[in-house]
Enzyme design. Structure first.
Site, short mmCIF file in Angstrom:
data_model
loop_
_atom_site.label_atom_id
_atom_site.label_comp_id
_atom_site.label_asym_id
_atom_site.label_seq_id
_atom_site.Cartn_x
_atom_site.Cartn_y
_atom_site.Cartn_z
N THR A 233 40.16 37.07 44.20
CA THR A 233 39.39 36.41 43.16
C THR A 233 39.84 36.89 41.79
O THR A 233 40.15 38.07 41.62
CB THR A 233 37.89 36.71 43.36
N GLY A 234 39.85 35.99 40.82
CA GLY A 234 40.21 36.36 39.46
C GLY A 234 41.45 35.64 38.97
O GLY A 234 42.15 34.97 39.74
N SER A 235 41.74 35.81 37.69
CA SER A 235 42.80 35.02 37.06
C SER A 235 44.19 35.37 37.57
O SER A 235 45.06 34.48 37.66
CB SER A 235 42.75 35.20 35.54
N GLY B 169 34.75 42.43 38.49
CA GLY B 169 34.49 41.68 37.27
C GLY B 169 34.03 40.26 37.54
O GLY B 169 33.33 39.65 36.73
N GLU C 15 35.43 40.80 48.68
CA GLU C 15 36.82 41.22 48.46
C GLU C 15 37.12 42.48 49.26
O GLU C 15 38.17 42.59 49.90
CB GLU C 15 37.06 41.48 46.97
N LYS D 133 45.76 46.66 32.84
CA LYS D 133 44.85 47.12 33.89
C LYS D 133 45.26 48.50 34.45
O LYS D 133 44.51 49.08 35.23
CB LYS D 133 44.83 46.12 35.05
#
Length: 226
Positions: A31-33, A99, A106, A124
């Protein structure tokens, strides 16, 4: 909080990790960009004939995978060969995630995979974890969990939703406390302490799970193996 890196760096990391996916694999879809770039890349490979099955970690990753034609299964239907997921912060082989408020699912998928590949941009990467730790809690336990987190040296803050009144509600129907601990000298110990708090569903410390970290930049990808 750290600002996100460039889209080009995220794309480089996600697409490089997607290149490791082989015919017949079951892939955990993060999940996430940054993970989204990996999902799109896998979708292009599926369109070109690659035979894989994806196990999504959130509503977001499920919808993106469907949009890009990736066949899907639940974790109880398939054994994950490789999981590709992002992180809010990376220090060695330890991560802070959550986030997107999907860290419980996850962690289940990432921990079950034969190999877990983290995709990230340079913003990061840190020497020591210090990002606020998301803690998913049962709604009825929010106050008692917050008190316990304070006793552990944390500063819990109930995550509020954007463009709606009230708190963020996870895919599991729970709340999220973002917990500031400052520099985390002993992530393994803190992870164990958080896991032991009644009412905590899952926290965002992923300790020793990563097999490789793909760090994208404008110039390419660096692969770190903890």
């Amino acid at each position: 909080m750290k600002q996100g890196g460039s889209d080009a760096a995220k794309r480089a990391a996600g697409e490089a990790a997607a290149e490791t996916v082989e015919d017949g694999m079951v892939v955990g879809l993060g999940t996430g960009s940054t993970a989204a770039h990996a999902i799109r890349a896998i979708g292009r490979q599926v369109d070109a004939g690659l035979d894989v099955v994806g196990v999504p970690t959130s509503f977001q990753s499920r919808e993106l995978a469907r949009e890009h034609g990736i066949p899907l299964a639940d974790l109880d239907e398939a054994s994950v060969d490789v999981a590709i997921d992002g992180a809010d912060e990376v220090a060695g082989g330890d991560l802070v995630k959550g986030g997107g408020a999907a860290h419980a699912r996850e962690k289940i998928v990432d921990a079950s995979a034969d190999r877990f590949l983290v995709v990230a941009d340079p913003t990061k990467v840190a020497e020591t974890l210090s990002y606020p730790v998301p803690v998913e809690v049962l709604p009825a336990a929010r106050s008692t969990v917050a008190e316990r987190i304070e006793s552990l040296g944390g500063d819990p803050d109930l995550r509020q939703a954007e463009r709606k009144d009230g708190p963020v509600v996870t895919d599991n129907g729970n709340l999220v406390l973002d917990c500031e601990f400052g520099a985390i000298a002993d992530p393994e110990r803190l992870a164990a302490s958080l896991s032991a708090v009644p009412g905590v569903v899952e926290h965002g410390l992923f300790i020793g799970l990563a097999d490789a970290v793909y760090v994208g930049s404008e110039d390419g990808v660096t692969i770190q193996e903890p």
